[in-house]
Design a protein around this motif. Structure first.
Motif, PDB file in Angstrom:
ATOM      1  N   LEU A  36      52.387  30.649  43.529  1.00 36.27           N
ATOM      2  CA  LEU A  36      51.977  31.950  44.046  1.00 36.27           C
ATOM      3  C   LEU A  36      51.861  32.967  42.917  1.00 36.27           C
ATOM      4  N   GLY A  37      50.891  33.841  43.090  1.00 34.38           N
ATOM      5  CA  GLY A  37      50.771  34.987  42.206  1.00 34.38           C
ATOM      6  C   GLY A  37      50.855  36.254  43.025  1.00 34.38           C
ATOM      7  N   ALA A  67      45.710  27.874  41.738  1.00 34.00           N
ATOM      8  CA  ALA A  67      45.610  26.428  41.536  1.00 34.00           C
ATOM      9  C   ALA A  67      46.767  25.915  40.683  1.00 34.00           C
ATOM     10  N   THR A  68      46.939  24.611  40.676  1.00 34.73           N
ATOM     11  CA  THR A  68      47.950  23.981  39.813  1.00 34.73           C
ATOM     12  C   THR A  68      47.296  23.454  38.534  1.00 34.73           C
ATOM     13  N   ARG A  97      46.828  29.847  31.686  1.00 36.32           N
ATOM     14  CA  ARG A  97      46.268  30.688  32.744  1.00 36.32           C
ATOM     15  C   ARG A  97      45.793  29.765  33.851  1.00 36.32           C
ATOM     16  N   LEU A  98      46.531  29.764  34.953  1.00 40.29           N
ATOM     17  CA  LEU A  98      46.167  28.894  36.069  1.00 40.29           C
ATOM     18  C   LEU A  98      44.873  29.390  36.700  1.00 40.29           C
ATOM     19  N   ASP A  99      44.071  28.481  37.209  1.00 38.62           N
ATOM     20  CA  ASP A  99      42.793  28.856  37.829  1.00 38.62           C
ATOM     21  C   ASP A  99      43.048  29.818  38.987  1.00 38.62           C
ATOM     22  N   GLY A 100      42.422  30.965  38.923  1.00 45.18           N
ATOM     23  CA  GLY A 100      42.620  32.007  39.933  1.00 45.18           C
ATOM     24  C   GLY A 100      43.522  33.122  39.453  1.00 45.18           C
ATOM     25  N   GLU A 152      38.808  32.081  42.927  1.00 47.09           N
ATOM     26  CA  GLU A 152      39.305  33.109  43.841  1.00 47.09           C
ATOM     27  C   GLU A 152      40.537  32.561  44.554  1.00 47.09           C
ATOM     28  N   PRO A 153      41.695  33.152  44.310  1.00 51.37           N
ATOM     29  CA  PRO A 153      42.902  32.660  44.979  1.00 51.37           C
ATOM     30  C   PRO A 153      42.866  32.961  46.470  1.00 51.37           C
ATOM     31  N   THR A 154      43.681  32.237  47.220  1.00 56.27           N
ATOM     32  CA  THR A 154      43.699  32.432  48.667  1.00 56.27           C
ATOM     33  C   THR A 154      44.946  33.207  49.072  1.00 56.27           C
ATOM     34  N   HIS A 155      44.817  33.937  50.152  1.00 54.97           N
ATOM     35  CA  HIS A 155      45.954  34.731  50.637  1.00 54.97           C
ATOM     36  C   HIS A 155      47.130  33.823  51.001  1.00 54.97           C
TER      37      HIS A 155
END
Ligand code: ZN
Lengths: 315, 350
Positions: A36-37, A67-68, A97-100, A152-155
């Protein structure tokens, strides 16, 4: 100088920390293989997440899942891993830097050698087999050539069952403590059941145990002076609560004792007299246990009590 | 605004080990030296402030023992920071600026020899995300060095030349620990070689600050603090641009460093790569003499090395070798927190 005593000294403690809502969600997420970010005020996603915006200092609470997989932003090859670092074999420290995410996370990268590592390389998380809700739930990163995660990260609502609310980070540091000149001389004399202090060349006060300097004059003390063995109780207290790992029956008396010839009282336990009969001015002498480095306790000598005026400066 | 100056500076000869010396033994000679240089007695000092860290030697409250060397009885006005002595100097400067004191004694010391300093420094890191990984101080500096190389700001040869210049300059510094022809060595943590890293050692330093005419009475050419400021960046390395130091730049701006060129800069850069970052942030060109003392690459007694930068810059002004000098101190991983002071000699001010 070979006169200086030294001994191993281990400072070890569990660093117990409670977690706020953001850190709790992040570390619980790691346990569940979820990263989580948190969304910062400028819209970017911070991983690892923080509770306050690094620029505006506003409270941050909007969690997202990233992402992982990710990209190395800088690295450093560590040929000699140190105790408790993530890998026991040579590895690269990496910021990933993780994707997203917009920011990078520090961890280890398992790679065969420095030639196999470069900034911009693609990596993914290798999860630890046993996960407890800690940054070490990520065992390390490993090279990864597969698909990138979504930009694009997800909620994410940050809700997990049985969330982690605290961490215990064990800390251990190893030292070799050296006692320095004054303390070494004091300890060596004690081994022969003699108490040796040091006299200030300016104010002539004798300090026991010696600390190498006169705290009044701010100058070095050097002249050694044997004091005691007898002394006077200048003040005392009655201990009613048993200390952990201390095999002494309560109540007992702990006292400040001015050894004869000393201008500073040291402290020690008083025994050989009922606790409620100990008094200021009581004359005492040390009792040594077999092979001990310090007096075990002090006991009454049977002399008449010292007159208050003889020790009032030392109370 | 009061004028405040550094009027005396002393440091120990920095050494790898000082087993025979307790902290107070280490400290007393430099305390006596600065008091002797100014003719002040301990009880004439208005404020005393020290900087040290108990974790270095693993001794709790070691600073209270060190106070024995000051002559703190009868009680004195005193404070301590668990930081480099440069921040103790900042506190003392504030104390004088507020009018609560006219003179101040500032000292700091560090005994790194009893422990493993690379491990010890991991304990200053965030306990949630960083400390459990035990990332040591050399490794973190190496991440910053690689970022600089990737950005084209430096390369291994340029870093080696910074190391060589520093240790060559240090040959004329009798207090330096590592001087002369020091090999670049093997990679300790790639891309940093042993030569890019500071020596580990024990040492102490002290300065005396004084205001206005008191300063002029105590010192032939006081080093006036024209400006001093310190700024901090986010702790998380992944949030920062490791190739830049905006906190240094901001502190320098507040200290007035950019108003006129400085002839000398004492930069607290324990690693060669960090000098690259600082020069860039401060816009220092070829006209400025960088670290004539050899800097932290020649002697890095932790908790004193920053105060020593202020002391070295001031001493050059005292000796008439500089008219306007910049002194810098750092704290935290990869130059997280930075202090900048601008010092001037009297003639430069006229
Ligand atoms: Zn004295």
């Amino acid at each position: 100088m070979t006169d200086v005593l030294s001994a191993p000294l281990v400072v070890e403690f569990p660093f117990t920390r409670s977690l706020g809502p953001v850190q709790s969600a992040f570390l619980t997420g790691l346990r569940e293989r979820t990263v989580l970010g948190v969304r910062a005020d400028d819209g970017t996603v911070l991983v690892p997440p923080v509770e306050y915006d690094p620029v505006t200092a506003n409270e941050l609470r909007e969690l997202v899942e990233v992402a992982t997989t990710g990209t190395v932003t800088t690295w450093a090859w560590n040929p000699f891993p140190r105790r408790d670092q993530p890998l026991g074999t040579p590895f690269a420290w990496v910021l990933v830097r993780l994707d997203g995410a917009a920011t990078a996370l520090l961890h280890a990268l398992d790679a065969p050698g420095p030639d196999a590592v470069h900034t911009g390389m693609r990596v993914r998380i290798r999860w630890a087999a046993t996960r407890t809700g800690a940054i070490t739930d990520i065992a390390c990163f490993e090279p990864y050539e597969g698909e990138a995660g979504p930009d694009e990260p997800t909620h994410h609502d940050g809700e997990f069952t049985d969330p982690v609310t605290g961490i215990v980070a064990p800390a251990r540091l190893d030292y070799v403590h050296t006692a320095g000149r004054a303390q070494s001389a004091y300890l060596k004399a004690l081994a022969g059941h003699r108490t040796v202090g040091e006299r200030c060349p300016a104010c002539r006060k004798v300090y026991v145990p010696p600390r190498g300097a006169c705290p009044t004059c701010g100058i070095a003390t050097a002249e050694q002076v044997e004091v005691g063995p007898r002394g006077t109780v200048t003040t005392f207290c009655i201990v009613n609560i048993k200390a952990k790992n201390l095999d002494i029956e309560v109540p007992y008396v702990y006292a400040h004792i001015a050894l004869d010839g000393a201008d500073l009282a040291l402290h020690g336990r008083i025994a050989g007299i009922p606790y409620d009969q100990v008094r200021m001015g009581l004359r005492v002498e040390p009792v040594w246990a077999e092979g001990a480095a310090h007096p075990d306790h002090y006991r009454p000598t049977g002399e008449p009590d010292a007159d208050y005026d003889t020790y009032k400066e030392l109370v | 605004m009061r004028d405040v100056a550094i009027v005396a500076f002393a440091q120990t000869a920095h050494r790898r080990r000082t087993d025979e010396l307790s902290e107070v033994d280490l400290l007393m000679p430099v305390l006596h030296e600065v008091l002797g240089a100014t003719g002040l007695k301990a009880n004439e000092i208005g404020f005393t402030c020290s900087g040290s860290a108990d974790y270095l030697a693993g001794r709790a409250f070691s600073f209270t023992m060190a106070l024995d060397g000051v002559g703190a009885h009868p009680p004195i006005s005193e404070s301590h920071v668990e930081m480099d002595g440069a921040w103790a100097l900042y506190e003392a400067w504030v104390k004088i600026m507020t009018g609560e004191a006219d003179t101040a004694l500032v000292y700091s010391y560090g005994k790194s020899s009893p422990g493993e300093v690379r491990d010890v420094l991991t304990r200053q890191l965030d306990p949630y995300y960083l400390a459990p990984l035990w990332p040591d101080s050399v490794s973190l500096a190496a991440l910053q060095a690689q970022a600089l190389i990737d950005a084209g700001d430096t390369d291994e040869a340029a870093l080696a030349s910074i190391a060589a210049r520093s240790r060559t300059d240090a040959t004329t510094n009798p207090y330096a620990q590592l001087t002369g022809d020091v090999p670049a060595g093997d990679h300790l943590v790639h891309p940093l070689r042993t030569g890019d890293c500071p020596p580990i050692g024990d040492g102490a330093a002290a300065v005396v600050l004084a205001a206005g005419d008191t300063a002029r009475a105590l010192c032939a050419r006081p080093a006036w603090i024209r400006g001093i400021d310190h700024r901090i960046e986010a702790h998380s390395l992944g949030v920062r641009d490791l190739t830049d130091s905006p906190s240094t730049r901001l502190a320098a701006q507040h200290a007035g460093a950019f108003e006129r060129p400085v002839d000398t800069a004492e930069l607290h850069a324990p690693f060669t790569s960090q000098e690259v970052v600082l020069r860039k942030a401060l816009g220092l060109g070829g006209d400025t003499r960088i670290n004539p003392s050899g800097g932290a690459l020649a002697a890095n007694p932790i908790m004193a090395a920053g105060l020593i930068r202020l002391g070295e810059a001031a001493a050059r002004i005292h000796r008439g070798e500089s008219d306007r000098a910049l002194a810098h101190a750092t704290s935290g991983p990869c130059l997280q927190q930075n202090l900048v002071a601008v010092l001037e000699g009297e003639s430069a001010h006229a």
